[in-house]
Design an enzyme around this catalytic site. Structure first.
Site, short mmCIF file in Angstrom:
data_model
loop_
_atom_site.label_atom_id
_atom_site.label_comp_id
_atom_site.label_asym_id
_atom_site.label_seq_id
_atom_site.Cartn_x
_atom_site.Cartn_y
_atom_site.Cartn_z
N GLU A 102 9.73 22.47 1.02
CA GLU A 102 8.97 21.61 1.82
C GLU A 102 7.34 23.01 1.92
OE1 GLU A 102 11.87 22.01 5.77
OE2 GLU A 102 12.78 20.62 5.22
N LYS A 153 -6.66 -6.81 -19.12
CA LYS A 153 -5.50 -7.09 -18.46
C LYS A 153 -3.91 -5.77 -19.19
CE LYS A 153 -2.72 -11.24 -18.68
NZ LYS A 153 -1.42 -11.57 -19.43
#
Ligand code: R5P
Length: 311
Positions: free
Chosen positions: A46, A203
């Site tokens: 955190e 592609k």
């Protein structure tokens, strides 16, 4: 005159801990003081973000690129905005040289999220009131925000760089390595007074990410300047380069705004036999990722221009 000179003492710039060089250049360009947030990572991952300066009643400019580690940087940014807001700032303007998730602007396959829309909501909800963003991936991105967004571009800087190379522009084609970049190559060609442009049809396999250059539209001359907004794995650039060489190009240059340079991109680009690869400092490129023929151009003045011209 520098940004907000009349109210200079009222402006604070919070720089990007991941890109201190660009942050300093931006602070110098604006003539404002530069500070950094205090960021701590707890053992469980955190984050704690604090501002140690007095921001009460002040206008704040925050610089932040959402580079690798993308999700941590994104959270660090929104926590910083929240911290600044709660500490009493009057207005927060964000200079975002590189916005992550901007390629994820719609549902590609059934069942997917639209990450860009979620990221935009996070930024707005945190309390940013205005944004300056460099070379957004698509023209519609600024419109996806509810707050004012000013897009700026590195294309004029690239055009000037080409001019400085003193190439014979009659031999030059400006090339997009995919069909999505056609607007960008037209802009560059217009700035240089060049008519020869081309776009390679690429592609990409959505499962594997593998890119294949299949065909092109437009004209390929012997000198090709490949222009792109993002280089992540480098595959798009390498595939385009290979295709262009097979179709008559002899000298290739690359100009790319955002050097994400993930996985083996530096090695790939080094093996691409480009005359030069120009990238900007929208994302910091650590020495370990730099390679021969790479030139890094600063975008600090491009990012500050909208603020400076408001005077
Ligand atoms: C795609 O639409 C972008 O303009 C870039 O061409 C692409 O993100 C480059 O990705 P990579 O370097 O992984 O091929």
């Amino acid at each position: 005159m520098e940004y907000g000179e009349s109210k200079m003492e009222n402006i604070i710039l919070f720089g990007d801990l991941g890109n201190k060089e660009l942050s300093q250049q931006i602070a110098d360009s604006l003539g404002v003081d530069l500070f950094y947030p205090d960021v701590t990572v707890f053992p469980d991952g955190e984050l704690r973000v604090r501002v140690l300066e007095d921001v009460v009643g002040r206008e704040i400019i925050v610089v932040k690129s959402f580079s690798d580690p993308v999700n941590t940087n994104l959270l660090e940014f929104v926590f910083l905005i929240d911290a600044i807001k709660r500490s009493g700032a009057t207005k927060i303007t964000a200079l975002i040289p590189y916005l992550a998730y901007q390629r994820a602007d719609h549902v590609f396959r059934t069942g997917e999220a639209v990450p860009l829309q979620v990221v935009i909501s996070m930024i707005e909800d945190a309390g940013v009131e205005e944004i300056i963003i460099l070379d957004p991936h698509s023209i519609k991105i600024p419109e996806m925000f509810a707050i004012p967004v000013t897009p700026v571009s590195a294309v004029p800087l690239f055009a000037q760089t080409i001019r400085n190379l003193s190439l014979n522009l009659d031999d030059v084609s400006i090339v997009s390595p995919d069909m999505g970049g056609k607007r960008r190559i037209r802009q560059m060609a217009d700035l240089l007074g060049i008519t020869s442009i081309a776009a390679v049809y690429k592609k990409r396999d959505l499962e594997t990410g593998i890119v294949i250059a299949q065909k092109h539209e437009g004209e390929i001359k012997k000198i090709c300047i490949i222009l792109d907004d993002i280089c992540s794995t480098g595959n798009t650039l390498i595939q385009a380069a290979q295709y262009l060489r097979e179709n008559g190009a002899q000298h290739l240059f690359v100009m790319c705004t955002h050097p994400v340079l993930s996985s083996h991109a530096p090695e790939l680009l080094e093996s691409g036999h480009f005359e030069k690869v120009y990238m900007t400092n929208s994302i910091h490129i650590p020495t370990a990722k730099q390679f021969p023929h790479l030139d890094i151009l600063s975008v600090s003045k491009i990012l500050t221009q909208p603020l400076l011209t408001r005077l």
